[in-house]
Scaffold this motif. Structure first.
Motif, PDB file in Angstrom:
ATOM      1  N   GLY A   1      19.364  10.355  39.773  1.00 15.93           N
ATOM      2  CA  GLY A   1      18.516  11.334  39.639  1.00 15.93           C
ATOM      3  C   GLY A   1      19.800  13.023  38.832  1.00 15.93           C
ATOM      4  O   GLY A   1      19.377  13.462  37.446  1.00 15.93           O
ATOM      5  N   PRO A   2      20.761  13.144  39.234  1.00 15.20           N
ATOM      6  CA  PRO A   2      21.686  13.680  38.875  1.00 15.20           C
ATOM      7  C   PRO A   2      22.194  13.481  37.064  1.00 15.20           C
ATOM      8  O   PRO A   2      21.837  14.632  36.215  1.00 15.20           O
ATOM      9  CB  PRO A   2      22.191  14.065  40.143  1.00 15.20           C
ATOM     10  N   VAL A   3      22.219  13.208  36.673  1.00 15.25           N
ATOM     11  CA  VAL A   3      22.593  12.255  35.621  1.00 15.25           C
ATOM     12  C   VAL A   3      20.975  12.872  34.739  1.00 15.25           C
ATOM     13  O   VAL A   3      21.914  13.199  33.751  1.00 15.25           O
ATOM     14  CB  VAL A   3      23.249  10.458  35.456  1.00 15.25           C
ATOM     15  N   LEU A   4      20.407  11.539  34.895  1.00 15.30           N
ATOM     16  CA  LEU A   4      18.741  12.239  34.124  1.00 15.30           C
ATOM     17  C   LEU A   4      18.889  13.712  34.799  1.00 15.30           C
ATOM     18  O   LEU A   4      18.502  14.187  32.548  1.00 15.30           O
ATOM     19  CB  LEU A   4      17.314  11.389  34.375  1.00 15.30           C
ATOM     20  N   ARG A   5      19.158  14.380  35.155  1.00 17.42           N
ATOM     21  CA  ARG A   5      19.147  16.155  35.141  1.00 17.42           C
ATOM     22  C   ARG A   5      19.774  16.556  34.336  1.00 17.42           C
ATOM     23  O   ARG A   5      19.305  16.869  33.565  1.00 17.42           O
ATOM     24  CB  ARG A   5      19.397  16.981  36.370  1.00 17.42           C
ATOM     25  N   GLU A   6      21.246  16.042  34.184  1.00 21.64           N
ATOM     26  CA  GLU A   6      21.793  16.343  32.776  1.00 21.64           C
ATOM     27  C   GLU A   6      22.219  16.294  31.535  1.00 21.64           C
ATOM     28  O   GLU A   6      21.695  16.534  30.556  1.00 21.64           O
ATOM     29  CB  GLU A   6      23.725  15.856  33.461  1.00 21.64           C
ATOM     30  N   TYR A   7      20.802  15.116  31.132  1.00 17.59           N
ATOM     31  CA  TYR A   7      20.714  14.855  29.831  1.00 17.59           C
ATOM     32  C   TYR A   7      19.416  15.425  29.728  1.00 17.59           C
ATOM     33  O   TYR A   7      19.810  16.700  28.690  1.00 17.59           O
ATOM     34  CB  TYR A   7      20.371  12.780  30.399  1.00 17.59           C
TER      35      TYR A   7
ATOM     36  N   HIS B   1       9.569  22.427  38.454  1.00 17.12           N
ATOM     37  CA  HIS B   1       8.365  21.482  39.436  1.00 17.12           C
ATOM     38  C   HIS B   1       8.960  20.269  38.684  1.00 17.12           C
ATOM     39  O   HIS B   1       8.554  19.054  38.767  1.00 17.12           O
ATOM     40  CB  HIS B   1       7.618  22.554  40.017  1.00 17.12           C
ATOM     41  N   ARG B   2       9.178  20.353  37.403  1.00 16.06           N
ATOM     42  CA  ARG B   2       8.594  19.277  35.901  1.00 16.06           C
ATOM     43  C   ARG B   2       9.334  18.939  36.013  1.00 16.06           C
ATOM     44  O   ARG B   2       9.964  17.544  35.852  1.00 16.06           O
ATOM     45  CB  ARG B   2       8.316  20.288  34.664  1.00 16.06           C
ATOM     46  N   VAL B   3      11.165  18.809  35.689  1.00 15.85           N
ATOM     47  CA  VAL B   3      12.098  18.282  36.027  1.00 15.85           C
ATOM     48  C   VAL B   3      11.719  17.397  37.367  1.00 15.85           C
ATOM     49  O   VAL B   3      12.340  16.629  37.160  1.00 15.85           O
ATOM     50  CB  VAL B   3      13.378  18.905  35.253  1.00 15.85           C
ATOM     51  N   GLU B   4      12.150  18.190  38.392  1.00 23.15           N
ATOM     52  CA  GLU B   4      12.105  16.891  39.867  1.00 23.15           C
ATOM     53  C   GLU B   4      10.545  15.800  39.403  1.00 23.15           C
ATOM     54  O   GLU B   4      11.308  14.879  39.929  1.00 23.15           O
ATOM     55  CB  GLU B   4      11.728  18.336  40.941  1.00 23.15           C
ATOM     56  N   ALA B   5      10.031  16.380  39.335  1.00 26.25           N
ATOM     57  CA  ALA B   5       8.151  14.721  38.901  1.00 26.25           C
ATOM     58  C   ALA B   5       8.741  13.997  38.010  1.00 26.25           C
ATOM     59  O   ALA B   5       9.136  12.807  37.951  1.00 26.25           O
ATOM     60  CB  ALA B   5       7.406  15.631  38.846  1.00 26.25           C
ATOM     61  N   ALA B   6       9.977  14.860  37.246  1.00 24.52           N
ATOM     62  CA  ALA B   6      10.017  13.172  36.241  1.00 24.52           C
ATOM     63  C   ALA B   6      10.996  13.374  36.324  1.00 24.52           C
ATOM     64  O   ALA B   6      11.353  11.374  36.131  1.00 24.52           O
ATOM     65  CB  ALA B   6       9.937  14.320  34.746  1.00 24.52           C
TER      66      ALA B   6
ATOM     67  N   ALA C   1      10.031  10.405  39.300  1.00 23.05           N
ATOM     68  CA  ALA C   1       9.079   9.342  38.545  1.00 23.05           C
ATOM     69  C   ALA C   1       9.930   7.654  38.011  1.00 23.05           C
ATOM     70  O   ALA C   1      10.492   6.634  38.558  1.00 23.05           O
ATOM     71  CB  ALA C   1       8.394  10.183  37.421  1.00 23.05           C
ATOM     72  N   ALA C   2      11.319   8.649  37.057  1.00 19.50           N
ATOM     73  CA  ALA C   2      11.887   7.577  36.764  1.00 19.50           C
ATOM     74  C   ALA C   2      13.437   7.217  37.124  1.00 19.50           C
ATOM     75  O   ALA C   2      12.886   5.256  37.260  1.00 19.50           O
ATOM     76  CB  ALA C   2      12.792   8.521  35.317  1.00 19.50           C
ATOM     77  N   VAL C   3      13.347   7.617  38.187  1.00 17.38           N
ATOM     78  CA  VAL C   3      14.328   6.497  39.847  1.00 17.38           C
ATOM     79  C   VAL C   3      13.068   6.184  40.294  1.00 17.38           C
ATOM     80  O   VAL C   3      14.032   4.244  40.091  1.00 17.38           O
ATOM     81  CB  VAL C   3      15.058   7.688  41.169  1.00 17.38           C
ATOM     82  N   ASP C   4      12.107   5.764  40.213  1.00 20.13           N
ATOM     83  CA  ASP C   4      11.088   4.858  40.773  1.00 20.13           C
ATOM     84  C   ASP C   4      10.962   3.653  39.733  1.00 20.13           C
ATOM     85  O   ASP C   4      10.484   3.282  39.664  1.00 20.13           O
ATOM     86  CB  ASP C   4      10.210   5.450  41.298  1.00 20.13           C
ATOM     87  N   GLY C   5      11.499   3.814  38.352  1.00 20.57           N
ATOM     88  CA  GLY C   5      10.456   2.779  36.983  1.00 20.57           C
ATOM     89  C   GLY C   5       9.918   3.673  36.578  1.00 20.57           C
ATOM     90  O   GLY C   5       9.678   2.484  35.586  1.00 20.57           O
ATOM     91  N   ASP C   6       9.290   4.322  36.878  1.00 21.74           N
ATOM     92  CA  ASP C   6       8.588   5.681  35.349  1.00 21.74           C
ATOM     93  C   ASP C   6       9.191   6.601  34.361  1.00 21.74           C
ATOM     94  O   ASP C   6       9.221   7.143  34.843  1.00 21.74           O
ATOM     95  CB  ASP C   6       6.770   5.574  36.854  1.00 21.74           C
ATOM     96  N   HIS C   7       9.531   5.959  33.304  1.00 21.95           N
ATOM     97  CA  HIS C   7      10.343   6.836  32.087  1.00 21.95           C
ATOM     98  C   HIS C   7       8.951   7.887  31.912  1.00 21.95           C
ATOM     99  O   HIS C   7       9.557   8.126  31.017  1.00 21.95           O
ATOM    100  CB  HIS C   7      11.019   6.050  31.746  1.00 21.95           C
ATOM    101  N   VAL C   8       7.333   7.354  31.857  1.00 27.76           N
ATOM    102  CA  VAL C   8       6.494   8.148  30.661  1.00 27.76           C
ATOM    103  C   VAL C   8       7.003   9.383  31.040  1.00 27.76           C
ATOM    104  O   VAL C   8       6.222  10.859  30.264  1.00 27.76           O
ATOM    105  CB  VAL C   8       5.517   7.547  30.823  1.00 27.76           C
ATOM    106  N   PRO C   9       6.813   9.857  32.593  1.00 30.83           N
ATOM    107  CA  PRO C   9       7.066  12.204  32.409  1.00 30.83           C
ATOM    108  C   PRO C   9       7.957  12.005  31.763  1.00 30.83           C
ATOM    109  O   PRO C   9       8.662  13.120  31.080  1.00 30.83           O
ATOM    110  CB  PRO C   9       6.564  12.208  34.495  1.00 30.83           C
ATOM    111  N   LEU C  10       9.237  11.220  31.980  1.00 31.84           N
ATOM    112  CA  LEU C  10      10.383  12.163  31.858  1.00 31.84           C
ATOM    113  C   LEU C  10      10.552  12.346  30.030  1.00 31.84           C
ATOM    114  O   LEU C  10      11.176  13.052  29.372  1.00 31.84           O
ATOM    115  CB  LEU C  10      11.563  10.768  31.755  1.00 31.84           C
ATOM    116  N   ASP C  11       9.734  11.254  29.529  1.00 30.46           N
ATOM    117  CA  ASP C  11      10.142  11.011  27.922  1.00 30.46           C
ATOM    118  C   ASP C  11       8.566  12.304  27.938  1.00 30.46           C
ATOM    119  O   ASP C  11       9.516  12.582  26.520  1.00 30.46           O
ATOM    120  CB  ASP C  11       9.380   9.873  27.176  1.00 30.46           C
ATOM    121  N   ALA C  12       7.683  12.149  28.449  1.00 29.38           N
ATOM    122  CA  ALA C  12       6.779  13.092  28.223  1.00 29.38           C
ATOM    123  C   ALA C  12       7.500  14.519  27.436  1.00 29.38           C
ATOM    124  O   ALA C  12       7.601  15.984  27.015  1.00 29.38           O
ATOM    125  CB  ALA C  12       5.985  12.843  28.794  1.00 29.38           C
TER     126      ALA C  12
END
Length: 483
Positions: A127-133, A429-434, A437-448
């Motif tokens: 989670g925090p690693v993706l947040r930094e990205y 709220h957008r960052v947290e949701a993405a 989802a990514a931590v749970d394996g769904d990368h669609v919100p993060l990529d968007a």
């Protein structure tokens, strides 16, 4: 995969760091590769997206030419001095130069325990690693000096925080990792030779022209002060709150570094705090200029032995230098907010105009980003959203009277304001949701989210949902370090 390393920091004396390799992980998997950043560095993304590249990003393989090390530094954390911090979960692999000749560090974060770990596990979680990205890419697109992430890999191993989390490693790219705390480390040990060696290194790498200055170490201090004054003004202009402005998190290069519990304001208030560990508001939004100066005092104190042989004279020199920070910050701040308000000329009441609008935002509990963006539409002659009254509506006549004293056309002013006021920021709220989802394996919100954040000044139909403030149930009250 070939990386042309030229590792200047590794050529400094051994007590500047601890040499060690990253700790291998069990089952690495590539989650994100920053293709645009790779290309800008002169790297081949297809060569990075290979088993060999994955092994390097995970810390399982040390590439040829790398000289991995953990850097030593100290730091003031929430005002309390810790004489030894250092890279407790990070490794500097080495340095490369891009096609323009700019030198960059390649740094692994979450790569295992080091001699500076102080009891920690040396790992990071996804989670925090993706947040930094995400935040690093957003800051880059917004034109803010920043470190960036080249890659994110998961480790196939759990880490233990408030719960069991998936482990991850971030590959961070920065113009350098020397911090105010690096100078504090040697100053605390009264190792003046090392202090001079470090200052000479920083000048040679980042400010070579300063070597010819009459007082090169004073010139270095002055350069760092100027970079920080500009950086903090830019932070405030986009509503950014770093959250942990400790001296070990202040880079000498003027880049934003160490994205932990950082956040972007929704509703404007100068005392806004998100960081879960900032219990007394030390690093609140409006406190950031004062804290930057406080940190620069720590840098100046560390440099005293280099400024003059006479301690009293050195202190006077340092004080004079640090005293320039606030006027330089205020000048940078005025330039940022003049552009945001569409003030094309410098006039005596500019600071009053800016303060008046911010006070009106606070009084109306208005959204920071959307209100500045909407003001640009008012400047273009479009309908105001504030026609029903309120503090902003009461402020508008003074602003319009101020604009009437200038010769710029409404179209010219509105265009400038659109370039100064982003339509999209990484809303919490957008960052947290993405990330969830990514931590749970769904990368669609993060990529968007990443696609939208790459063009923050534009207002496209697909951007509209990302401009909306959170609903009451979506409000993020706190952000966390992840350590």
């Amino acid at each position: 995969m070939t990386l042309a390393f030229d590792n200047t920091y590794a050529r400094l004396p051994d007590h500047f760091y601890a040499r060690l390799a990253p700790v291998p992980v069990a089952g690495p998997r590539l989650v994100k590769l920053n293709t645009a950043l790779a290309l800008s560095l002169g790297l081949d993304p297809t060569a990075l997206d290979t088993p060999e590249g994955l092994a390097v990003f995970a810390g399982n393989q040390v590439p040829a030419g790398a000289e991995p090390l953990a850097m030593a530094y100290a730091g003031h954390q929430f005002g309390h001095f810790v004489p030894q911090l250092g890279d407790g979960r990070a490794i500097l692999l080495g340095e490369i130069t891009d096609p323009q000749g700019t030198r960059f560090d390649i740094h692994l974060k979450g790569s295992g325990r080091t001699p500076f770990s102080r009891g920690g596990d040396g790992r990071a979680w996804l989670g925090p690693v993706l947040r930094e990205y995400v935040i690093g890419e957003a800051m880059h697109a917004l034109g803010i000096p920043t470190t960036r992430a080249l890659a994110v890999v998961t480790t196939g191993e759990p880490v233990y925080r408030e719960a069991t989390r998936p482990g991850a490693v971030l590959t961070r790219i920065a113009r350098g990792h020397v911090r105010v705390g690096t100078f504090e480390y040697f100053a605390a040990r009264e190792d003046h030779a090392a202090l001079r060696r470090l200052a000479d290194y920083v000048i040679a790498r980042h400010d070579p022209a300063l070597a010819e200055a009459e007082q090169p170490y004073l010139a270095l201090l002055d350069a760092v002060i100027g970079r920080q004054a500009d950086l903090i003004a830019r932070w405030l202009g986009i509503g950014f709150i770093h959250g942990v402005m400790n001296t070990d998190n202040m880079s000498i290069t003027g880049e934003t570094i160490d994205y932990g519990p950082c956040a972007f304001m929704d509703t404007y208030h100068p005392e806004t705090v998100y960081s879960s560990i900032d219990r007394h508001g030390r690093y609140a939004y409006a406190n950031q200029p004062r804290i930057a100066q406080w940190n620069l005092v720590s840098l100046a104190q560390s440099l005293l032995p280099l400024l003059d042989e006479d301690p009293e004279r050195a202190l006077d020199i340092a004080q004079t230098a640090v005293d320039t920070f606030m006027p330089r910050f205020e000048q940078a701040y005025l330039a940022v907010f003049r552009a945001k308000l569409g003030l094309m000329d410098e006039q005596a009441d500019d600071a009053e105009q800016i303060a008046g609008f911010l006070a009106a935002l606070a009084a109306d509990n208005a959204d920071f980003t959307n209100s500045f963006r909407a003001l640009g539409e008012v400047a273009a002659g479009n309908e105001t959203r504030w026609s029903d009254g309120g503090a902003i509506a009461a402020w508008l006549p003074d602003w319009r009277a101020r604009l009437a004293r200038e010769t710029a056309s409404p179209a010219e002013r509105a265009a400038r304001m659109r370039r100064a006021n982003p339509a999209v920021i990484p809303r919490n709220h957008r960052v947290e949701a993405a990330l969830n989802a990514a931590v749970d394996g769904d990368h669609v919100p993060l990529d968007a989210l990443l696609r939208v954040l790459a063009s923050p000044w534009e207002m496209r139909p697909e951007h509209a949902p990302y401009t909306q403030p959170p609903q009451p149930h979506e409000v993020v009250q706190q952000t966390f370090c992840g350590t």
